[in-house]
Design an enzyme around this catalytic site. Structure first.
Site, PDB file in Angstrom:
ATOM      1  N   GLN A   9      12.893 -20.220  12.382  1.00 51.21           N
ATOM      2  CA  GLN A   9      13.384 -19.841  13.589  1.00 51.21           C
ATOM      3  C   GLN A   9      14.607 -18.759  13.346  1.00 51.21           C
ATOM      4  O   GLN A   9      15.360 -18.994  12.598  1.00 51.21           O
ATOM      5  CB  GLN A   9      13.923 -21.103  14.351  1.00 51.21           C
ATOM      6  CG  GLN A   9      13.691 -20.971  15.837  1.00 51.21           C
ATOM      7  CD  GLN A   9      13.668 -22.579  16.540  1.00 51.21           C
ATOM      8  OE1 GLN A   9      13.156 -23.261  15.826  1.00 51.21           O
ATOM      9  NE2 GLN A   9      13.870 -22.504  17.604  1.00 51.21           N
ATOM     10  N   SER A  94      11.827 -24.024   6.991  1.00 46.13           N
ATOM     11  CA  SER A  94      11.832 -24.892   8.123  1.00 46.13           C
ATOM     12  C   SER A  94      10.264 -24.839   8.694  1.00 46.13           C
ATOM     13  O   SER A  94       9.430 -25.287   8.210  1.00 46.13           O
ATOM     14  CB  SER A  94      12.895 -24.902   9.114  1.00 46.13           C
ATOM     15  OG  SER A  94      13.040 -25.745   9.934  1.00 46.13           O
ATOM     16  N   LEU A  95      10.310 -24.256   9.821  1.00 44.32           N
ATOM     17  CA  LEU A  95       8.842 -24.518  10.720  1.00 44.32           C
ATOM     18  C   LEU A  95       8.125 -23.445   9.789  1.00 44.32           C
ATOM     19  O   LEU A  95       6.792 -23.500   9.763  1.00 44.32           O
ATOM     20  CB  LEU A  95       8.979 -23.807  11.985  1.00 44.32           C
ATOM     21  CG  LEU A  95       9.301 -22.049  12.077  1.00 44.32           C
ATOM     22  CD1 LEU A  95       7.788 -21.470  12.242  1.00 44.32           C
ATOM     23  CD2 LEU A  95      10.198 -21.902  13.366  1.00 44.32           C
ATOM     24  N   ARG A 119       6.449 -30.077  17.466  1.00 45.97           N
ATOM     25  CA  ARG A 119       7.335 -30.341  16.691  1.00 45.97           C
ATOM     26  C   ARG A 119       8.653 -29.605  17.568  1.00 45.97           C
ATOM     27  O   ARG A 119       9.731 -29.923  17.730  1.00 45.97           O
ATOM     28  CB  ARG A 119       7.174 -29.521  15.588  1.00 45.97           C
ATOM     29  CG  ARG A 119       8.353 -29.514  14.512  1.00 45.97           C
ATOM     30  CD  ARG A 119       8.035 -28.618  13.350  1.00 45.97           C
ATOM     31  NE  ARG A 119       9.060 -28.825  12.040  1.00 45.97           N
ATOM     32  CZ  ARG A 119       9.902 -27.879  12.032  1.00 45.97           C
ATOM     33  NH1 ARG A 119      10.022 -26.848  12.786  1.00 45.97           N
ATOM     34  NH2 ARG A 119      10.893 -27.996  11.020  1.00 45.97           N
ATOM     35  N   HIS A 203      17.500 -30.630  11.816  1.00 54.13           N
ATOM     36  CA  HIS A 203      17.719 -31.113  10.135  1.00 54.13           C
ATOM     37  C   HIS A 203      18.974 -31.932  10.042  1.00 54.13           C
ATOM     38  O   HIS A 203      19.625 -31.467   9.270  1.00 54.13           O
ATOM     39  CB  HIS A 203      17.664 -29.744   9.149  1.00 54.13           C
ATOM     40  CG  HIS A 203      16.250 -28.854   9.290  1.00 54.13           C
ATOM     41  ND1 HIS A 203      15.309 -29.328   8.700  1.00 54.13           N
ATOM     42  CD2 HIS A 203      16.311 -27.755   9.706  1.00 54.13           C
ATOM     43  CE1 HIS A 203      14.224 -28.561   9.253  1.00 54.13           C
ATOM     44  NE2 HIS A 203      14.930 -27.550   9.594  1.00 54.13           N
ATOM     45  N   GLN A 252      11.381 -33.661   6.641  1.00 56.85           N
ATOM     46  CA  GLN A 252      11.920 -32.253   6.830  1.00 56.85           C
ATOM     47  C   GLN A 252      12.356 -31.979   7.971  1.00 56.85           C
ATOM     48  O   GLN A 252      13.401 -31.394   7.948  1.00 56.85           O
ATOM     49  CB  GLN A 252      10.645 -31.261   6.698  1.00 56.85           C
ATOM     50  CG  GLN A 252      11.156 -29.715   6.612  1.00 56.85           C
ATOM     51  CD  GLN A 252      10.107 -28.978   7.481  1.00 56.85           C
ATOM     52  OE1 GLN A 252       9.864 -29.362   8.771  1.00 56.85           O
ATOM     53  NE2 GLN A 252       9.551 -27.901   7.239  1.00 56.85           N
TER      54      GLN A 252
END
Length: 312
Positions: A9, A94-95, A119, A203, A252
């Site tokens: 992101q 991440s993503l 998500r 996170h 995660q």
């Protein structure tokens, strides 16, 4: 040795993918397939905005993935590049881990888009707007960032979210604690602390409801072994076992993204070339972690053609 990297992101921008879709039917088809899967005209939002809507987590996550996969498929389908011959590992921030797994064949494109839409929604809904926050600590390594977060917590959540590179660590948690960390950062030795324009504190433990939502969703999905090993965010180690990958994707959501360690470990394993597909954010981090490595960002059709010529 080479690794393919997929951005997270913050890589979204109005206009993303438009020129690529015009230049490559393959890329165009990726955007169309994602739109079909989501029942949403996401590609129009990517091309035309408005930016505020594109930045919403539930839109930004599938959009960034779609862009990365459009670049990847243009490279492999149009450019004749075979992933298993061109890359030893994949990794995503991440993503971007979902993009990496889609590229490596663990998920199909439609499933990846739906998982990331969910998500994004689950992360947004996990914490009411204004309750959480994130900040980037510049000129701080992991040890210093942890000390700052600990000092600022005062009973609230304040933890390291992303260990990005030796000079940039992101913290996440309750807004009050993050505000305190920003105040404390300079006197504790960081160069600067910058609040991040995010809609939720990613996170960290506040994301537990989103982790549960992903556990449910991933329980219904077939995860195949990736064609090349994935360096996982939560362990900074290579992984190919489908069940382990499924569990790591759940973990995660609340765990720290161990990006610095992932790149350092790949470098130690012999990777000397990193290719970022669909963004230009990770390359700078890689250079600060593994300064001798070759870093290539692939965004435009010209980038795709140049890389295909080099490695096909």
């Amino acid at each position: 040795m080479r690794a393919f990297l997929f951005p997270g992101q913050g890589s979204q921008a109005v206009g993303m993918g438009a020129a690529l879709a015009e230049a490559s039917r393959t890329a165009h088809d990726v955007f169309h397939e994602v739109d079909e899967a989501l029942g949403q005209n996401l590609f129009r939002l990517m091309r035309e905005g408005p930016e505020e809507e594109l930045k919403l987590t539930e839109n930004a996550q599938p959009a960034i993935m779609a862009h990365s996969l459009a670049v990847f498929r243009a490279l492999t389908k149009d450019g004749g590049v075979d992933l298993t011959k061109a890359a030893n590992f994949v990794a995503g921030h991440s993503l971007g881990e979902y993009s990496a797994l889609c590229a490596a064949g663990s998920f199909d494109l439609a499933t990846t888009a739906k998982l990331l839409k969910l998500r994004g929604q689950a992360m947004q809904q996990a914490v009411p707007v204004g309750v959480g926050a994130m900040a980037a600590l510049l000129g701080a390594d992991l040890a210093l960032a942890r000390r700052i977060a600990e000092a600022a917590a005062q009973g609230e959540v304040c933890t390291v979210a992303n260990d990005n590179d030796p000079t940039q660590v992101v913290i996440s948690g309750h807004k009050g604690a993050i505000d305190r960390a920003i105040e404390l950062a300079k006197e504790m030795g960081a160069k600067r602390a910058i609040p991040l324009p995010v809609s939720a504190p990613f996170h960290c433990a506040l994301m537990q409801p989103a982790a549960e939502a992903m556990r449910d969703a991933l329980g219904y999905v077939v995860v195949k072994a990736p064609a090349v090993p994935l360096y996982a965010n939560v362990t900074a180690q290579p992984e190919t076992d489908p069940d382990t990958i499924r569990n790591q994707l759940v973990e995660q959501v609340t765990a720290m993204v161990r990006w610095r360690e992932s790149i350092a470990n790949m470098s130690a394993a012999g990777v000397d070339e990193f290719v970022e597909l669909g963004g230009k954010v990770l390359g700078g981090m890689v250079k600060r972690i593994a300064p001798d490595s070759k870093v290539t960002s692939v965004v435009t059709i010209e980038d795709v053609e140049a890389l295909a010529k080099e490695i096909a």
